[in-house]
Write a protein that holds these residues in place. Sequence first.
Motif, PDB file in Angstrom:
ATOM      1  N   PRO A   5      38.164  40.518  28.854  1.00  0.00           N
ATOM      2  CA  PRO A   5      37.980  39.498  30.522  1.00  0.00           C
ATOM      3  C   PRO A   5      37.717  38.340  29.974  1.00  0.00           C
ATOM      4  N   GLY A   6      38.082  37.433  29.824  1.00  0.00           N
ATOM      5  CA  GLY A   6      37.664  35.552  29.514  1.00  0.00           C
ATOM      6  C   GLY A   6      37.420  35.567  28.117  1.00  0.00           C
ATOM      7  N   ARG A  47      30.662  40.858  31.928  1.00  0.00           N
ATOM      8  CA  ARG A  47      31.275  40.641  31.492  1.00  0.00           C
ATOM      9  C   ARG A  47      32.456  39.292  31.773  1.00  0.00           C
ATOM     10  N   GLY A  48      32.868  38.652  30.958  1.00  0.00           N
ATOM     11  CA  GLY A  48      33.590  37.062  29.963  1.00  0.00           C
ATOM     12  C   GLY A  48      32.234  36.573  28.975  1.00  0.00           C
ATOM     13  N   ASP A  49      30.871  36.940  28.831  1.00  0.00           N
ATOM     14  CA  ASP A  49      30.383  36.869  27.706  1.00  0.00           C
ATOM     15  C   ASP A  49      30.414  37.853  26.683  1.00  0.00           C
TER      16      ASP A  49
END
Length: 576
Positions: free
Chosen positions: A374-375, A26-28
Amino acid sequence: MTTDDRTQNSATAQFLAARDFLLERRGDHEAALAGFTWPRPRHFNWALDWFDHIAADNDADALRIVEDDGTSSALTFAELSARSDAAANWLRAQGVAPGDRILVMLGNQRELWEVMLGAMKLRAVVIPATPLLGAADLRDRVERGLVRHVVARAEDTARFDEVPGTYTRIAAGSRVPAGWRRLADMDAQGGPADGPGAGPFAGPFVPEGETLATDPLMLYFTSGTTARPKLVEHTHASYPIGHLSTMYWIGLRPGDVHLNIASPGWAKHAWSNLFAPWNAGATVFVHNYTRFDAERLMETMDRHGVTTFCAPPTVWRMLIQSDLTKLARPPREAVAAGEPLNPEVIEKVRAAWGVTIRDGFGQTETTLQIGNFPGVPVKPGSMGRPAPGYGIVLLDPVTGKESADEGELCVDLRTRPAGVTTGYRDDPERTAAAMADGLYRTGDIASRDADGYLTYVGRSDDVFKASDYKISPFELESALLEHEAVAEAAVVPAPDALRLAVPKAYVTLAEGWEPGPDTARALFEHSRTVLSPYKRIRRIEFGELPKTVSGKIRRVELRELTEAGSTGEYDEADLT
């Protein structure tokens, strides 16, 4: 350990590993794109191999429903696992067998999730249906869907009086009409108050044989450019496993409380009120309001600690008309899908909540293909980048060759994405056309910038959306032509501040009929009689229809006229 146990454990382990990989990235997004691979078990039954796995001794809420009056009820994962076992056992006793097609037309009530999980465990094929459907739509679904069993709310059973067939009739509710079996009989010797599975059908469900991941699981009727809706088939892999991409896009985590505003019977309900949340181990949260009230919705979100929120743009547009600061605890994640979201809506929500609404794109035929994740920075107006496990190709509509910057959105099937339909049931020609040359053609046009962000341009055909419902102009035109006053008709989307668009009909009248409010009123009444509420004609304009030399109606010209603000129309709201 038996062979079945080893098969189940292998399938569960594969699914768990793929899920955890996405949760940990998440976020990457770059790492998720580079490292994600779809699990490909030979045997897989999501209800047995995944839901029951995470439900074992799990006292967290799997499902929480808040009614219009503010009362709430909940089922834990363990309780819902037991209740779906009881539902599967009872449905089997009613004659539901593997491969049987069962039409499920329930509202947001606990029985919906019990029956869905129970049917999956049985290997029955579910045909979800919205309670908005009229008798004509239901007759089409029963006939073409080869339906053998129907589960409906007791208050909707009268609609099936006009739907012939030898299908088993099952009703949810306390007052069930003659000829219908009571779904509540699965609790005949007890009931919810006495604990889940308290009746004679309690006890573990024992499946008859293994479930192939390629076995059909769901059939969705979805509007196309013809009067007959397409019949989209999904398997025990394509939606349950495929919605790992949807889980990743929403940003769901174990323990989240996820609110998705969608009506049962539509694909988005399965996306975010069934598979994506429970793939993550989150709570499915439902607010059963009869009329939208933004302040009450936010109060309910606060009271129940909603952490992730998904809504169609229509709802977002209604929300920003209220005081958004009344939501004391904004959700961690907010997403929108169904149609492009206006940048000004995103900005108003960001200013009030400190949360950026992230757009996403998918279809009934697929899971989440493209999204703002996300992110990852959001570009205003863009629906984002491809989801992990999806290869996206743009085809030039003229040359049919790949385009770098704009073209028809296609999914590269050569990478074997799990979340794509197997095709259109009983329509091999349509399936072949949609999946030619190793590409699934979405029928949507998009542009792509230098950073790989995709922006929605529009449909390549005439289908449009109104209040998040897909509308087929041909279907509405056919309904209008049933009225004696109509010689010709063409339906196009008319801009609407709240619904994005509403169906507008251009009508050429038959001899003996005069244009005017009385004729318009008669056609609106006809529309209300023969069409489901979400399909009704909302505006009418009389006149000759523009045509090509070959006699085809030029809808593009009518759309341009409508968008320019034609003044000769009648509005249903003004005449009723």
